[in-house]
Design a protein around this motif. Structure first.
Motif, PDB file in Angstrom:
ATOM      1  N   LEU A   1     -15.072  70.389 -20.585  1.00  0.00           N
ATOM      2  CA  LEU A   1     -16.099  69.621 -21.290  1.00  0.00           C
ATOM      3  C   LEU A   1     -15.544  68.311 -21.817  1.00  0.00           C
ATOM      4  CD1 LEU A   1     -18.929  69.477 -22.705  1.00  0.00           C
ATOM      5  CD2 LEU A   1     -17.877  70.724 -24.605  1.00  0.00           C
ATOM      6  N   GLY A   2     -16.192  67.207 -21.421  1.00  0.00           N
ATOM      7  CA  GLY A   2     -15.827  65.880 -21.907  1.00  0.00           C
ATOM      8  C   GLY A   2     -16.975  65.288 -22.706  1.00  0.00           C
ATOM      9  N   ILE A   3     -16.662  64.705 -23.850  1.00  0.00           N
ATOM     10  CA  ILE A   3     -17.670  64.212 -24.789  1.00  0.00           C
ATOM     11  C   ILE A   3     -17.450  62.730 -25.060  1.00  0.00           C
ATOM     12  CG2 ILE A   3     -18.552  64.463 -27.162  1.00  0.00           C
ATOM     13  CD1 ILE A   3     -17.539  67.429 -26.976  1.00  0.00           C
ATOM     14  N   VAL A   4     -18.571  61.979 -25.135  1.00  0.00           N
ATOM     15  CA  VAL A   4     -18.533  60.566 -25.515  1.00  0.00           C
ATOM     16  C   VAL A   4     -19.331  60.394 -26.810  1.00  0.00           C
ATOM     17  CG1 VAL A   4     -18.210  59.662 -23.177  1.00  0.00           C
ATOM     18  CG2 VAL A   4     -20.523  59.973 -24.064  1.00  0.00           C
ATOM     19  N   ASP A   5     -19.145  59.239 -27.467  1.00  0.00           N
ATOM     20  CA  ASP A   5     -19.799  58.973 -28.750  1.00  0.00           C
ATOM     21  C   ASP A   5     -21.315  59.072 -28.692  1.00  0.00           C
ATOM     22  OD1 ASP A   5     -17.490  58.576 -30.273  1.00  0.00           O
ATOM     23  OD2 ASP A   5     -17.392  56.455 -29.741  1.00  0.00           O
ATOM     24  N   GLU A   6     -21.909  58.709 -27.571  1.00  0.00           N
ATOM     25  CA  GLU A   6     -23.361  58.682 -27.453  1.00  0.00           C
ATOM     26  C   GLU A   6     -23.990  60.050 -27.261  1.00  0.00           C
ATOM     27  OE1 GLU A   6     -21.344  56.837 -25.221  1.00  0.00           O
ATOM     28  OE2 GLU A   6     -21.321  55.169 -26.626  1.00  0.00           O
ATOM     29  N   ASP A   7     -23.186  61.081 -27.068  1.00  0.00           N
ATOM     30  CA  ASP A   7     -23.726  62.411 -26.810  1.00  0.00           C
ATOM     31  C   ASP A   7     -24.476  62.951 -28.025  1.00  0.00           C
ATOM     32  OD1 ASP A   7     -22.910  62.613 -24.162  1.00  0.00           O
ATOM     33  OD2 ASP A   7     -20.932  63.355 -24.726  1.00  0.00           O
ATOM     34  N   THR A   8     -25.528  63.722 -27.724  1.00  0.00           N
ATOM     35  CA  THR A   8     -26.400  64.264 -28.765  1.00  0.00           C
ATOM     36  C   THR A   8     -26.659  65.742 -28.515  1.00  0.00           C
ATOM     37  OG1 THR A   8     -28.439  63.833 -27.533  1.00  0.00           O
ATOM     38  CG2 THR A   8     -27.595  62.030 -28.944  1.00  0.00           C
ATOM     39  N   PHE A   9     -27.428  66.333 -29.422  1.00  0.00           N
ATOM     40  CA  PHE A   9     -27.828  67.722 -29.272  1.00  0.00           C
ATOM     41  C   PHE A   9     -28.657  67.918 -28.002  1.00  0.00           C
ATOM     42  CE2 PHE A   9     -30.641  71.370 -30.393  1.00  0.00           C
ATOM     43  CZ  PHE A   9     -29.651  72.337 -30.394  1.00  0.00           C
ATOM     44  N   GLU A  10     -29.419  66.907 -27.604  1.00  0.00           N
ATOM     45  CA  GLU A  10     -30.209  67.001 -26.378  1.00  0.00           C
ATOM     46  C   GLU A  10     -29.310  67.133 -25.147  1.00  0.00           C
ATOM     47  OE1 GLU A  10     -31.011  64.726 -28.882  1.00  0.00           O
ATOM     48  OE2 GLU A  10     -32.649  66.052 -29.515  1.00  0.00           O
ATOM     49  N   ASP A  11     -28.181  66.432 -25.153  1.00  0.00           N
ATOM     50  CA  ASP A  11     -27.210  66.568 -24.058  1.00  0.00           C
ATOM     51  C   ASP A  11     -26.684  68.001 -24.002  1.00  0.00           C
ATOM     52  OD1 ASP A  11     -26.807  63.694 -23.054  1.00  0.00           O
ATOM     53  OD2 ASP A  11     -26.450  63.464 -25.200  1.00  0.00           O
ATOM     54  N   ILE A  12     -26.373  68.542 -25.164  1.00  0.00           N
ATOM     55  CA  ILE A  12     -25.865  69.913 -25.248  1.00  0.00           C
ATOM     56  C   ILE A  12     -26.897  70.896 -24.724  1.00  0.00           C
ATOM     57  CG2 ILE A  12     -25.222  71.752 -26.866  1.00  0.00           C
ATOM     58  CD1 ILE A  12     -23.920  69.489 -28.584  1.00  0.00           C
ATOM     59  N   GLN A  13     -28.135  70.759 -25.173  1.00  0.00           N
ATOM     60  CA  GLN A  13     -29.190  71.678 -24.737  1.00  0.00           C
ATOM     61  C   GLN A  13     -29.374  71.628 -23.226  1.00  0.00           C
ATOM     62  OE1 GLN A  13     -32.365  70.278 -27.412  1.00  0.00           O
ATOM     63  NE2 GLN A  13     -32.465  72.379 -28.156  1.00  0.00           N
ATOM     64  N   TRP A  14     -29.422  70.420 -22.663  1.00  0.00           N
ATOM     65  CA  TRP A  14     -29.625  70.291 -21.230  1.00  0.00           C
ATOM     66  C   TRP A  14     -28.470  70.915 -20.443  1.00  0.00           C
ATOM     67  CZ3 TRP A  14     -27.245  67.828 -17.068  1.00  0.00           C
ATOM     68  CH2 TRP A  14     -28.007  67.754 -15.902  1.00  0.00           C
ATOM     69  N   LEU A  15     -27.238  70.587 -20.848  1.00  0.00           N
ATOM     70  CA  LEU A  15     -26.076  71.090 -20.106  1.00  0.00           C
ATOM     71  C   LEU A  15     -25.890  72.593 -20.255  1.00  0.00           C
ATOM     72  CD1 LEU A  15     -23.317  68.353 -20.415  1.00  0.00           C
ATOM     73  CD2 LEU A  15     -24.268  69.307 -18.321  1.00  0.00           C
TER      74      LEU A  15
ATOM     75  N   ALA B   1     -13.976  58.249 -24.303  1.00  0.00           N
ATOM     76  CA  ALA B   1     -13.951  59.600 -24.863  1.00  0.00           C
ATOM     77  C   ALA B   1     -14.133  59.544 -26.375  1.00  0.00           C
ATOM     78  CB  ALA B   1     -12.634  60.291 -24.518  1.00  0.00           C
ATOM     79  N   ALA B   2     -14.955  60.441 -26.895  1.00  0.00           N
ATOM     80  CA  ALA B   2     -15.218  60.483 -28.332  1.00  0.00           C
ATOM     81  C   ALA B   2     -13.966  60.896 -29.099  1.00  0.00           C
ATOM     82  CB  ALA B   2     -16.350  61.453 -28.636  1.00  0.00           C
ATOM     83  N   LYS B   3     -13.793  60.302 -30.270  1.00  0.00           N
ATOM     84  CA  LYS B   3     -12.693  60.669 -31.163  1.00  0.00           C
ATOM     85  C   LYS B   3     -12.990  62.046 -31.769  1.00  0.00           C
ATOM     86  CE  LYS B   3     -10.613  56.668 -30.708  1.00  0.00           C
ATOM     87  NZ  LYS B   3     -10.855  56.393 -29.312  1.00  0.00           N
TER      88      LYS B   3
ATOM     89  N   ASP C   1     -13.445  63.261 -34.716  1.00  0.00           N
ATOM     90  CA  ASP C   1     -14.464  63.421 -35.758  1.00  0.00           C
ATOM     91  C   ASP C   1     -15.873  63.518 -35.178  1.00  0.00           C
ATOM     92  OD1 ASP C   1     -14.109  60.652 -35.092  1.00  0.00           O
ATOM     93  OD2 ASP C   1     -15.263  60.099 -36.867  1.00  0.00           O
ATOM     94  N   VAL C   2     -16.096  62.947 -34.004  1.00  0.00           N
ATOM     95  CA  VAL C   2     -17.382  63.055 -33.307  1.00  0.00           C
ATOM     96  C   VAL C   2     -17.345  64.235 -32.338  1.00  0.00           C
ATOM     97  CG1 VAL C   2     -18.902  61.916 -31.636  1.00  0.00           C
ATOM     98  CG2 VAL C   2     -17.906  60.606 -33.520  1.00  0.00           C
ATOM     99  N   ALA C   3     -16.263  64.363 -31.601  1.00  0.00           N
ATOM    100  CA  ALA C   3     -16.176  65.335 -30.514  1.00  0.00           C
ATOM    101  C   ALA C   3     -16.119  66.785 -30.987  1.00  0.00           C
ATOM    102  CB  ALA C   3     -14.971  65.031 -29.637  1.00  0.00           C
ATOM    103  N   ILE C   4     -15.376  67.072 -32.046  1.00  0.00           N
ATOM    104  CA  ILE C   4     -15.218  68.474 -32.474  1.00  0.00           C
ATOM    105  C   ILE C   4     -16.550  69.124 -32.838  1.00  0.00           C
ATOM    106  CG2 ILE C   4     -14.222  70.005 -34.234  1.00  0.00           C
ATOM    107  CD1 ILE C   4     -11.693  68.215 -34.123  1.00  0.00           C
TER     108      ILE C   4
ATOM    109  N   HIS D   1     -15.348  82.329 -24.583  1.00  0.00           N
ATOM    110  CA  HIS D   1     -13.915  82.142 -24.828  1.00  0.00           C
ATOM    111  C   HIS D   1     -13.626  80.647 -24.814  1.00  0.00           C
ATOM    112  CE1 HIS D   1     -13.327  86.460 -24.147  1.00  0.00           C
ATOM    113  NE2 HIS D   1     -14.303  86.298 -23.277  1.00  0.00           N
ATOM    114  N   THR D   2     -12.597  80.238 -25.529  1.00  0.00           N
ATOM    115  CA  THR D   2     -12.290  78.814 -25.614  1.00  0.00           C
ATOM    116  C   THR D   2     -10.790  78.580 -25.621  1.00  0.00           C
ATOM    117  OG1 THR D   2     -12.175  78.732 -28.034  1.00  0.00           O
ATOM    118  CG2 THR D   2     -14.345  78.409 -27.041  1.00  0.00           C
ATOM    119  N   GLY D   3     -10.474  77.320 -25.373  1.00  0.00           N
ATOM    120  CA  GLY D   3      -9.127  76.839 -25.638  1.00  0.00           C
ATOM    121  C   GLY D   3      -9.110  76.408 -27.097  1.00  0.00           C
ATOM    122  N   GLN D   4      -8.261  75.452 -27.418  1.00  0.00           N
ATOM    123  CA  GLN D   4      -8.194  74.900 -28.779  1.00  0.00           C
ATOM    124  C   GLN D   4      -8.313  73.394 -28.671  1.00  0.00           C
ATOM    125  OE1 GLN D   4      -4.734  76.067 -31.044  1.00  0.00           O
ATOM    126  NE2 GLN D   4      -4.935  74.314 -32.394  1.00  0.00           N
ATOM    127  N   PHE D   5      -9.295  72.844 -29.342  1.00  0.00           N
ATOM    128  CA  PHE D   5      -9.552  71.414 -29.247  1.00  0.00           C
ATOM    129  C   PHE D   5      -8.284  70.625 -29.597  1.00  0.00           C
ATOM    130  CE2 PHE D   5     -10.861  67.229 -30.364  1.00  0.00           C
ATOM    131  CZ  PHE D   5     -11.935  66.966 -29.529  1.00  0.00           C
TER     132      PHE D   5
END
Length: 150
Positions: free
Chosen positions: A31-45, A96-98, A100-103, A122-126
């Motif tokens: 999973l790669g995240i950018v600053d512009e990502d929103t909850f709508e991106d999460i829901q769709w993906l 790539a989001a920093k 504070d935004v990405a976590i 299951h996850t890795g560690q951010f």
């Protein structure tokens, strides 16, 4: 928000030689995240990932989803998915989001995928230096970007 989804017969994540996550049949999701990502991106993906029909049915046709096969998933944060290689030979990760935004978005992605699947993810560690092992089944690898809803 971008994901690389790999159908696996097994996968694991280790940090400092300690295995922190492992699955058998299921999906490894980078999973790669950018600053512009929103909850709508999460829901769709998360909806697309959970319902992506890339597992074989009884006729050997990719016609079943992760939900259908009751498979497991590992989500691994990977800022390098948003690398820019247009100039020179050293990739730039400026998109790539920093943390504070990405976590928070990474955690929300996991929560939403758990809701879609009805089970723990299951996850890795951010931000950790992780070693990811997998056996890509097929191989099947799908790349999706919530900014390209085609």
């Amino acid at each position: 928000m971008k994901v690389v989804v790999q159908r696996v017969s097994k996968a694991s994540v280790s940090i400092a030689n300690e295995k922190v996550a492992s699955i058998a049949n299921g999906l490894l999701i980078l999973l790669g995240i950018v600053d512009e990502d929103t909850f709508e991106d999460i829901q769709w993906l998360t909806r697309k990932v959970a319902n992506l029909r890339i597992f074989e049915d009884e006729n050997g046709i990719m016609n079943r989803s992760l939900i259908d096969v009751d498979g497991d998933a590992i989500v691994v944060s990977q800022f390098t998915l948003h690398a820019s290689t247009k100039k020179g030979n050293r990739p730039s990760y400026i998109k790539a989001a920093k943390p504070d935004v990405a976590i928070p978005l990474y955690e929300q992605f996991i929560t939403e995928l758990e809701a879609q699947l009805g089970k723990k993810i299951h996850t890795g560690q951010f931000g950790a230096d992780m070693q990811v092992e997998l056996i890509n089944d097929g191989p099947v690898t799908i790349i999706m970007d919530s900014k390209n809803l085609e």
